[in-house]
Each structure stands twice: as C-alpha cells, then as structure tokens.
Design a protein around this motif. Structure first.
Motif, PDB file in Angstrom:
ATOM      1  N   UNK A  50      49.480  -5.974 -17.553  1.00 51.43           N
ATOM      2  CA  UNK A  50      48.477  -5.637 -18.562  1.00 51.43           C
ATOM      3  C   UNK A  50      49.081  -4.912 -19.750  1.00 51.43           C
ATOM      4  N   UNK A  51      50.030  -4.026 -19.494  1.00 52.61           N
ATOM      5  CA  UNK A  51      50.689  -3.297 -20.577  1.00 52.61           C
ATOM      6  C   UNK A  51      51.485  -4.242 -21.467  1.00 52.61           C
ATOM      7  N   UNK A  52      52.110  -5.235 -20.869  1.00 56.85           N
ATOM      8  CA  UNK A  52      52.843  -6.205 -21.677  1.00 56.85           C
ATOM      9  C   UNK A  52      51.890  -7.014 -22.549  1.00 56.85           C
ATOM     10  N   UNK A  53      50.721  -7.342 -22.018  1.00 55.93           N
ATOM     11  CA  UNK A  53      49.732  -8.085 -22.810  1.00 55.93           C
ATOM     12  C   UNK A  53      49.273  -7.273 -24.018  1.00 55.93           C
ATOM     13  N   UNK A  54      48.959  -6.017 -23.792  1.00 55.72           N
ATOM     14  CA  UNK A  54      48.465  -5.208 -24.906  1.00 55.72           C
ATOM     15  C   UNK A  54      49.597  -4.887 -25.880  1.00 55.72           C
ATOM     16  N   UNK A  55      50.843  -4.873 -25.393  1.00 54.38           N
ATOM     17  CA  UNK A  55      51.984  -4.722 -26.312  1.00 54.38           C
ATOM     18  C   UNK A  55      52.040  -5.885 -27.292  1.00 54.38           C
ATOM     19  N   UNK A  56      51.797  -7.083 -26.802  1.00 52.10           N
ATOM     20  CA  UNK A  56      51.803  -8.253 -27.674  1.00 52.10           C
ATOM     21  C   UNK A  56      50.723  -8.139 -28.746  1.00 52.10           C
ATOM     22  N   UNK A  57      49.588  -7.533 -28.390  1.00 52.42           N
ATOM     23  CA  UNK A  57      48.522  -7.341 -29.371  1.00 52.42           C
ATOM     24  C   UNK A  57      48.953  -6.363 -30.455  1.00 52.42           C
ATOM     25  N   UNK A  58      49.636  -5.298 -30.078  1.00 48.81           N
ATOM     26  CA  UNK A  58      50.076  -4.318 -31.075  1.00 48.81           C
ATOM     27  C   UNK A  58      51.083  -4.929 -32.039  1.00 48.81           C
ATOM     28  N   UNK A  59      51.788  -5.965 -31.594  1.00 45.85           N
ATOM     29  CA  UNK A  59      52.764  -6.643 -32.452  1.00 45.85           C
ATOM     30  C   UNK A  59      52.141  -7.831 -33.174  1.00 45.85           C
ATOM     31  N   UNK A  60      50.816  -7.982 -33.031  1.00 45.50           N
ATOM     32  CA  UNK A  60      50.068  -9.063 -33.673  1.00 45.50           C
ATOM     33  C   UNK A  60      50.574 -10.447 -33.248  1.00 45.50           C
ATOM     34  N   UNK A  61      51.014 -10.553 -32.013  1.00 46.89           N
ATOM     35  CA  UNK A  61      51.512 -11.819 -31.468  1.00 46.89           C
ATOM     36  C   UNK A  61      50.406 -12.447 -30.618  1.00 46.89           C
ATOM     37  N   UNK A  62      49.371 -12.890 -31.303  1.00 52.46           N
ATOM     38  CA  UNK A  62      48.179 -13.390 -30.615  1.00 52.46           C
ATOM     39  C   UNK A  62      48.483 -14.656 -29.820  1.00 52.46           C
ATOM     40  N   UNK A  63      49.267 -15.565 -30.411  1.00 46.65           N
ATOM     41  CA  UNK A  63      49.607 -16.807 -29.706  1.00 46.65           C
ATOM     42  C   UNK A  63      50.392 -16.497 -28.433  1.00 46.65           C
ATOM     43  N   UNK A  64      51.356 -15.569 -28.520  1.00 46.35           N
ATOM     44  CA  UNK A  64      52.134 -15.183 -27.336  1.00 46.35           C
ATOM     45  C   UNK A  64      51.243 -14.505 -26.301  1.00 46.35           C
ATOM     46  N   UNK A  65      50.256 -13.764 -26.774  1.00 46.14           N
ATOM     47  CA  UNK A  65      49.316 -13.107 -25.865  1.00 46.14           C
ATOM     48  C   UNK A  65      48.609 -14.155 -25.005  1.00 46.14           C
ATOM     49  N   UNK A  66      48.085 -15.197 -25.637  1.00 46.09           N
ATOM     50  CA  UNK A  66      47.345 -16.212 -24.898  1.00 46.09           C
ATOM     51  C   UNK A  66      48.269 -17.039 -24.000  1.00 46.09           C
ATOM     52  N   UNK A  67      49.470 -17.310 -24.483  1.00 44.96           N
ATOM     53  CA  UNK A  67      50.431 -18.055 -23.659  1.00 44.96           C
ATOM     54  C   UNK A  67      50.804 -17.266 -22.407  1.00 44.96           C
ATOM     55  N   UNK A  68      51.056 -15.967 -22.599  1.00 44.63           N
ATOM     56  CA  UNK A  68      51.408 -15.108 -21.467  1.00 44.63           C
ATOM     57  C   UNK A  68      50.248 -14.983 -20.498  1.00 44.63           C
TER      58      UNK A  68
END
Length: 267
Positions: free
Chosen positions: A109-127
């Motif tokens: 979960x922390x890795x997912x929210x890290x992706x959000x802080x980096x504005x990596x929305x596509x990577x968020x959904x892929x992960x």
C-alpha cells in the motif's frame, strides 16, 4: 548459515524499530552492519534458487522490510524504492512457499501511495492490477483500500477528502505520503488563488489551503511573497506585471509581402 552475530544484530534492530520513539540513527547503523554481514554471507542480493533455505529467506526478508519502513520514517524515498525492489523477489518468486509476512500488505500500500505522490497514475494502476487482488481484497484490505481511495479523490478533485485521509491512515508511515500530496495540492490551490483574487481574509485563505493554524498560514504566505495585513486580517497576493511581448513588425511585414508575391505567381 546465519551467524549468531547477525541474529543478535537483528534482535537489536527489531527492538529499536518497535521502540517509541524509534531511534532512527541507531537503527540505520544496525542496518548497515546487517546488510554488510548478509552480503559477506552471500545472502544479499537475494537470487531466486530452486532449493532455497527458508530460514535464511525469512531472516533477510524481515531485515529488508524493516529497512523499507525506516526509510519512510527518515523521509528517504530513494532508499525506500531500493528496499522495495529487493523485496519483490520475496513477494513474487517466493510468495507461495514462504509464510505470509504481516508487513507485506502495508508495504504494498505504501508503494502505491508513493506512486501517487510522484504523479505516476499509469504506474499506480499497472501496479495495482499486478497485485491480482479479488474485489473483496481491494475493498476490505485497509492497506490497499487507502491508496485506492486517495487516487479516486485526487481524480475527483475532492481535496478535502485527501486531507481527511491523513487521519484515517492505516499506519503512521502513510501520513508522510499524504502530507507530500497535500503540499503539492496546496501549491496548486495557491497558484489559482493568486490568479483569481487580489486578496483574501486570513480565515478563508487558511480554509482553502488546509492549514489548521494561523502560524502555518503566515509562514507559507511569507514563503510565497504574499503581503499580510494583521490589522485588516487579510492576505494580498503579489501582483504580477503584465508581460510585454515585443512584436517583430519588420519581420512580419517582410513575411506578408513575400507571401503576397507567391500568391500572385500562383494566380
């Protein structure tokens, strides 16, 4: 074979990690010693093998997971990324043969929210899709549900819900990422305020920018160069002079004449 010295260092690390408050400096020093010892023993980096030693894998996984959490507590994101990358071997290659780790879901979960802080929305959904969660897990697992909700609220522009999510964080480490998100959101709102308003009452500015007390607002206003009037209780935004754009008249005339001559030749 794990040496008794490494086992003793691991016990000290876990004790320091669980202490309140956590001694980050001491834990960091213990992590350095443990990683050096594991490297010398051939246990780091972890390589997928057909006949792994379960006790060694669990030992290394435990140390790397603590390291990942300590990275967040130290606000060291590059370090967290490295630890999480190393843990992927345990969460993918050895996931079916190792006993489940209670730290796995919080770290996912922390890795997912890290992706959000980096504005990596596509990577968020892929992960998120790679986790292959059932619909029940996605809605009931509080560690995954939290970043999923935050992502939805960001897309909706429901920033007040993102702010409230800080108090609903499953672990203290999640708050660090929500705070990072709010810093980004606050800067975007502040930029819009500067364009939309000449001035605002202090109370309204604090509400719009999600500041809970006046001192935080005043410090932020000073940082952005806003004028503060404590008597009138207002903030006046720095005026931006209109940019003067120099028009190259001679070049435009020359270009138009050339274009006109070309049209005459065509006709």
């Amino acid at each position: 074979m794990i040496s008794p010295q490494l086992v003793q260092l691991q016990k000290q690390l876990k004790a320091g990690f669980d202490a309140h408050p956590c001694d980050l400096k001491k834990c960091s020093a213990l992590l350095v010693q443990l990683k050096l010892g594991l490297s010398q023993a051939g246990l780091l980096p972890v390589l997928a093998t057909p006949d792994p030693n379960m006790d060694e894998l669990i030992f290394v996984r435990d140390i790397l997971e603590i390291g990942a959490f300590l990275s967040i507590r130290s606000k060291d994101m590059p370090s967290f990324v490295r630890y999480f990358a190393q843990l992927q071997t345990f969460y993918t290659d050895y996931d079916t043969i190792l006993p489940p780790s209670p730290r796995k879901d919080p770290l996912l979960g922390l890795n997912l929210i890290r992706l959000l802080t980096e504005n990596r929305i596509a990577d968020f959904h892929t992960t998120l899709e790679s986790l292959r969660l059932s619909s029940e897990d996605a809605t009931e697992n509080r560690f995954i549900k939290h970043p999923v909700n935050v992502e939805r609220w960001l897309m909706e522009g429901s920033y007040s819900k993102v702010w409230n999510a800080r108090e609903e964080a499953p672990t203290a480490e999640y708050k660090f990422f929500v705070d990072s998100l709010m810093d980004t959101i606050r800067n975007e709102i502040a930029t819009c305020e500067e364009v939309a308003y000449d001035s605002l009452p202090l109370k309204d500015a604090a509400t719009l920018l999600f500041f809970s007390n006046r001192s935080e607002l005043l410090a932020y206003a000073q940082q952005r160069g806003w004028q503060i009037n404590l008597v009138a209780e207002t903030i006046t935004f720095a005026t931006k002079g209109e940019e003067k754009v120099e028009i190259p008249k001679a070049k435009l005339i020359f270009a138009n004449l050339a274009y006109a001559r070309e049209l005459e030749q065509i006709v």
